[in-house]
Design a protein around this motif. Sequence first.
Motif, short mmCIF file in Angstrom:
data_model
loop_
_atom_site.label_atom_id
_atom_site.label_comp_id
_atom_site.label_asym_id
_atom_site.label_seq_id
_atom_site.Cartn_x
_atom_site.Cartn_y
_atom_site.Cartn_z
N VAL A 197 0.85 -1.20 0.00
CA VAL A 197 0.00 0.00 0.00
C VAL A 197 0.88 1.24 0.00
N ASP A 198 0.75 2.05 -1.04
CA ASP A 198 1.55 3.28 -1.15
C ASP A 198 0.88 4.47 -0.48
N ALA A 199 -0.44 4.54 -0.57
CA ALA A 199 -1.18 5.70 -0.04
C ALA A 199 -2.65 5.35 0.03
N TRP A 200 -3.38 6.18 0.78
CA TRP A 200 -4.84 6.07 0.83
C TRP A 200 -5.42 7.29 0.12
N THR A 201 -6.48 7.07 -0.65
CA THR A 201 -7.11 8.18 -1.37
C THR A 201 -8.57 8.31 -0.96
N TYR A 202 -9.04 9.55 -1.05
CA TYR A 202 -10.42 9.87 -0.70
C TYR A 202 -11.10 10.57 -1.87
N HIS A 203 -12.39 10.29 -2.05
CA HIS A 203 -13.23 11.05 -2.98
C HIS A 203 -13.99 12.08 -2.15
N SER A 260 -13.80 23.01 2.11
CA SER A 260 -12.39 22.86 2.45
C SER A 260 -12.15 22.86 3.96
N ASN A 261 -13.12 23.34 4.73
CA ASN A 261 -12.98 23.33 6.19
C ASN A 261 -12.95 21.91 6.76
N ASP A 262 -13.39 20.92 5.95
CA ASP A 262 -13.32 19.53 6.42
C ASP A 262 -11.90 19.16 6.84
N GLN A 263 -10.93 19.66 6.10
CA GLN A 263 -9.54 19.31 6.40
C GLN A 263 -9.01 20.05 7.64
N LEU A 264 -9.76 21.04 8.09
CA LEU A 264 -9.43 21.72 9.34
C LEU A 264 -9.99 20.99 10.56
N THR A 265 -11.12 20.34 10.38
CA THR A 265 -11.87 19.81 11.53
C THR A 265 -11.84 18.29 11.63
N LYS A 266 -11.42 17.59 10.58
CA LYS A 266 -11.42 16.12 10.57
C LYS A 266 -10.01 15.60 10.34
N ASP A 267 -9.73 14.42 10.89
CA ASP A 267 -8.43 13.80 10.71
C ASP A 267 -8.57 12.65 9.72
N PHE A 268 -8.07 12.86 8.50
CA PHE A 268 -8.14 11.83 7.47
C PHE A 268 -6.93 10.90 7.51
N THR A 269 -5.98 11.15 8.41
CA THR A 269 -4.80 10.31 8.51
C THR A 269 -4.95 9.20 9.55
N SER A 270 -6.01 9.25 10.33
CA SER A 270 -6.21 8.24 11.37
C SER A 270 -6.35 6.86 10.74
N PRO A 315 0.75 8.16 3.31
CA PRO A 315 0.12 9.45 3.00
C PRO A 315 -1.32 9.28 2.56
N VAL A 316 -2.10 10.33 2.75
CA VAL A 316 -3.49 10.36 2.30
C VAL A 316 -3.68 11.59 1.41
N PHE A 317 -4.56 11.48 0.42
CA PHE A 317 -4.83 12.63 -0.44
C PHE A 317 -6.18 12.47 -1.13
#
Length: 218
Positions: free
Chosen positions: A4-10, A16-26, A32-34
């Motif tokens: 597994v090289d990375a995790w991706t999200y749709h 854009s505030n989602d990336q301020l309030t949520k942790d997508f790296t958990s 890496p995640v993107f």
Amino acid sequence: MSYVDAWTYHRIGSDSNDQLTKDFTSGALGRPVFNNEFEYLNGTMTDWRCINTAQSIMNWMTFQNSPTWFWLHALKPTTNSEAETYALGFWRPPSDTDFSRYPHIKPGHWDFNPRNWNAVAGFVKYMPWNSVRYSVDESAKLGDQRIMAWKTPQGKPVFAITNRSTSAFTYTVDTQTASSFEGHRFGPATHDLRLGLKTGPSLTLTVPPSSIEFWVRQ
């Protein structure tokens, strides 16, 4: 996990505030995640959405430490009702003779979709692959304004600032250098407008509503 090289999200059209309030790296176990799919599925394109797209790029990289970010559709046909919110540009199939939409595009030709293309164009031009992001100390993390800084592979420092609000917003940026920076503005109907030079180390920059600016060290 070794494969597994990375995790991706749709995160299609999300605030854009989602990336301020949520942790997508958990739970990513150090990978890496993107975001690998972005577009707006419904409604019409707006000035707010234009700047939201730019801030999505910046917030994924700044707060989720993402190495990259992807818009989904490059072009959509002029005949498609969703083209305005899905695509970076429009193309007219040879069979399309209805010029009530995008009358300036000839059959077999294409043109940019400004609100979507201008949201990403500055990053394409001023943040080349293998740029290295710098941490920036912000006095407050605001939802409608963002700052991100990086150095290009050629060693040129650049920073981007946004204003998603309906009022002008003033940044004071300590560049830690006496060098001059040249500004370039993008927005819903603005593409790489030159703003002239500002000399550091302290830059006072007033950003109009619905704008993205890139400041490049000379």
